[in-house]
Design an enzyme around this catalytic site. Sequence first.
Site, mmCIF file in Angstrom:
data_model
loop_
_atom_site.group_PDB
_atom_site.id
_atom_site.type_symbol
_atom_site.label_atom_id
_atom_site.label_comp_id
_atom_site.label_asym_id
_atom_site.label_seq_id
_atom_site.Cartn_x
_atom_site.Cartn_y
_atom_site.Cartn_z
ATOM 1 C CG LEU A 13 -12.751 -8.751 -0.806
ATOM 2 C CD1 LEU A 13 -12.630 -7.913 -0.241
ATOM 3 C CD2 LEU A 13 -12.909 -10.060 0.469
ATOM 4 C CG HIS A 39 -2.893 5.064 -1.318
ATOM 5 N ND1 HIS A 39 -1.751 5.500 -0.556
ATOM 6 C CD2 HIS A 39 -3.683 4.548 -0.579
ATOM 7 C CE1 HIS A 39 -1.921 5.064 0.719
ATOM 8 N NE2 HIS A 39 -3.569 4.392 0.555
ATOM 9 C CB SER A 93 -0.881 1.192 5.722
ATOM 10 O OG SER A 93 -1.847 1.707 6.533
ATOM 11 N NE ARG A 132 -6.578 6.398 0.865
ATOM 12 C CZ ARG A 132 -6.836 5.162 0.806
ATOM 13 N NH1 ARG A 132 -7.580 4.751 -0.428
ATOM 14 N NH2 ARG A 132 -6.777 4.290 1.703
ATOM 15 N NE ARG A 134 -11.689 2.285 -2.290
ATOM 16 C CZ ARG A 134 -10.605 2.333 -1.652
ATOM 17 N NH1 ARG A 134 -10.888 1.953 -0.295
ATOM 18 N NH2 ARG A 134 -9.191 1.924 -1.866
#
Lengths: 658, 251, 225
Positions: A55, A278, A296, A349, A454
Amino acid sequence: MAKNEESTVVEASKIDARIPAGPLAEKWSNYKAHQKLVNPSNKRRLDVIVVGTGLAGASAAASMAEMGFNVKSFCIQDSPRRAHSIAAQGGINAAKNYQNDGDSVYRLFYDTIKGGDYRAREANVYRLAEVSSGIIDQCVAQGVPFAREYGGLLDNRSFGGAQVSRTFYAKGQTGQQLLLGAYSALSRQVGKGAVKLYSRYEMLDVVVIDGRARGIIARNLVSGKIERFFAHAVVVGSGGYGNAFFLSTNAMTSNASAAIQMYKKGAYFANPAYAQIHPTCVPVHGESQSKLTLMSESLRNDGRIWTPKRKEDAEAIRAGKLKAADLKEEDRDYYLERRYPAFGNLVPRDVASRAAKERCDAGFGVGNTGLAVYLDFSAAIERLGEDLVRARYGNLFQMYEKIVDENPYKTPMMIYPAIHYTMGGIWVDYELQTSVKGLFCIGEANFSDHGANRLGASALMQGLADGYFVLPYTIQNYLADQIQVPRMSTELPEFEQAEKDVNDKIKKLLSIQGKKSVDSLHRELGLIMWDFVGMGRNKAGLEIALEKIKEVRKEFWSNVYIPGKQDDMNNELEKALRVADFIEIGDLMARDALQREESCGGHFREEYQTPEGEALRNDEEFSFASCWKFNGDGVDPILLKEALDYEFIHRQQRNYKA
Amino acid sequence: MEKIINVTLKVWRQAGPKASGKFETYKLDNVSTDSSFLEMMDVLNEKLIGERKEPIAFDHDCREGICGMCSMFINGHPHGPDGEITTCQLHMRAFKDGETITIEPWRSAAFPVIKDLMVSRGAFDEIIQAGGFVSVNTGGVPDGNAIAIGKDIADEAMDAATCIGCGACAAACKNGSAMLFVAAKVSQLALLPQGKVEAAHRAKVMVAKMDELGFGNCTNTGACEAECPKNVSISHIARLNREFLSAKFRD
Amino acid sequence: MWLIDSSIGRKLIMSITGVFLVLFLLFHSCMNIVVIISPASYNAICEFLGANWYALAGTMLLGAGFIVHILYALFLSYQNYRARGGQAYAVTKNQESVTWTSQNMLILGVIVFGFLALHMYNFWYKMQFAELTGLHTGDFHPADGAAYVKQLFSQPVYCVLYLVWLSALWLHLTHGIWSAMQSTGLNNKVWLPRIKAIANVVSTIIILMFMSIPVYYLLGCGSCC
């Protein structure tokens, strides 16, 4: 206008982030109003190298080429579209306030700072929140098919760590769609000849001439040829270093080599200890596991996480004698709901990950390895019906079933935490310039914006903010001074030397002809990282890790076996070069985790926790970004500190209990 | 449940683009049915490295079915016999104990073999570079909600946009046609108002580039759709035909 | 010229000529069925389509359609063969949804074409051709189509040959008709199954009408009437 941050202790150098003066909300506008620009005829005469086509890299390369610069873009895969940004599922945040729920630039800024456990730079994060809405507009204009409501307007969903719905998404493939948008913009410039694309190339060194980055050395992965490339400025957007753990959710070629080469050429490596784990990944199945698959986080909205209450039951499940679905309700321990009554299964998380590890370490884990906990949808299916659960999570359930071969509608899913994202990275100032002039770092590869942790849907935002709206401006402030500099020959001694160093390193690796494969050594490193530099860290463990990493380094440089030749396609050689750098990053991570005697965000030191087992920050002593400066091979790096002054936000302890 | 199987692998080995290739047969024992196909390949490569032989080169990256890097034609199917997945999502439980598995690279004139099972799919990039984009520069664009787009239109565009550019369509096609790949992009952008403006031009240049690169002519066999790991529909090919023909008739 | 240079242009030509030939077949089959109902009427049609300028023009156009369809088919097949690359797969398997027909249109076309030559000899050579040239090539008057039909199909071997031929044609049509719609872009997700169904229905009707004639004579119905 630049403001100096004092830093001392280990080395009395000054770390200057060059943050513009003025009120928070005006810093970026002021900067843009006063920065130097390059006029169109001069842009044609300036070359910029962009390493990486994720990105950040793709959007930066495209935007700079549109402005008129000559861009050379490098990607390790066969096509820019394969960069690992493509795998992001959830969405992208933007402070649009389309839902009229009270969102604003300030609120996005505040949530990001708080989510990062007050370890990010205020000015950078505010700028990120400011440019976030432009990203959505840009992507829509490119033809990114974001999800829409029946009225035809953009849809939003909510995400962890925020009280508003500000996440834009494209099914469960937001990263893919955003990357394909950036890729199409990049492709357009390649088609026009404004960008020269080098695919299946890997950057192996930065060339620094008179203190300024002037090019790179890269290996053509198909022919094996080492090539030299000149540019007036070098931009690196090469992603994170999670693969130091061997098993992570990163792609197989995601690596830290570009970052380590920059570090060795004088760029500081900041906050390497901040890595995000995660909680909802598919657990490891066995020895041959090569990577971990993330599911997810949205699964935690309706799934309940549990382990058996009794160890005997856990043992019976591991041995295959007992089925999860047969375990009675009163024999299940919904440990997140028990420990965090207010947030329950929706704790952040890091909290959810640590709690899972704690259960498994205590012997309550399930699955054949004992390293898994259940994520159970039976209550949700009862409450909502199977059809609604299917509508919400069908694609994730299908993905899980393809991997594990168990039907999640009937049997609880198994999950386990895995390394996912690294907040640390190359230190950059407000202009995204590293401590080497003319060397810029963007996206996950740099350290800015996310602090110690994050938030979900913020990685895509940061990558595109850097690439579309920040770097193309700030780099001009540097390039404006370079218009008199002619294109340099790649025959200069600095290029020659850099190429020679790379060649020597490769020759050395190939000459070892030892007994261990690259992967087996990488796996050894990964185990050390997971055991000692993973979710829960402590002084003794980190010291062991540093010792063990030293051993792996020694073993690697004396006993690795790489088949094949240098001047040919050689996957094992590629991997070996990357593992050599993962060892260095592992060392830096352990070192940084050891010096940071506090717990914050993704960094949890067991010695520093509240009586309830929560992260305990120490703002008095550790309110700084740790910047590691390379001090020669085999010599300890030097720690420099960039003080983090919180002028606009009042810091609080994170609390997810009530 | 996990089972342990033994398999025989017939793998295409080719030293380089110009070298002539041939099949090599390898026996691999004690493969867990829980491991993925690529993990099985990793194990085989580790074994080859242990025997001081050169490992098999194959493309792979994300290993979660989205980057489109993995290829391989396995037992007569691109991405293997299981449906709706890429090779990296294929698991060994799809195979029987004692089975012989034939592994070949994508075969298409426009996808030359680089080494072993690795092919060049640069042709796909070239097609996108020719026109697979909306011509907007960074900045100066209207608000994301300035133009309302019907949910059904947005959803259909999304279905087309899920293409991962793996090349299975062209690899499966007996005509070596890249129509499904091209159609997915043309269709996505033609559906959305942002892309409609230059839809005619896009269809023409992308098809011209596709033809120039030596892909074959579509004969509507539907093999592309059947093998597409992302289920991209051939109805997008009809839209591409429509876009292209109406553009040409307007000229 | 984009109708030659571009793949979609070439497919458009295939589709247009294909649709034209389908329309011809539809007409031909409707005409043929008359021979069962009323041989005299059938002969009137044969008379009408004899050596007249309009019949001749129609025949020329038809022939041209055939030639273009066949030439393009060969051209496309050659290109597609090239596009596959030098090395063929050692193992290939089809997914269920991929019909054998769709992958073997050229072979079916060749079969259809081969029988067409026989068909031309059996009828056209003895009828329109005889009329045009004035040569007496058959046993009956060139416009006595019914007699020729009866003569030919009283031989079981020809009946069987024609049935085989028509089967191949049927397969060719089932794919050809929907494929023409797809190639001209007259298709979408909703209409895809519908168009396929329509193609099957149309081709089946055409072929059943054709087949009814040899079957009719084979069963001996023609001689007892």
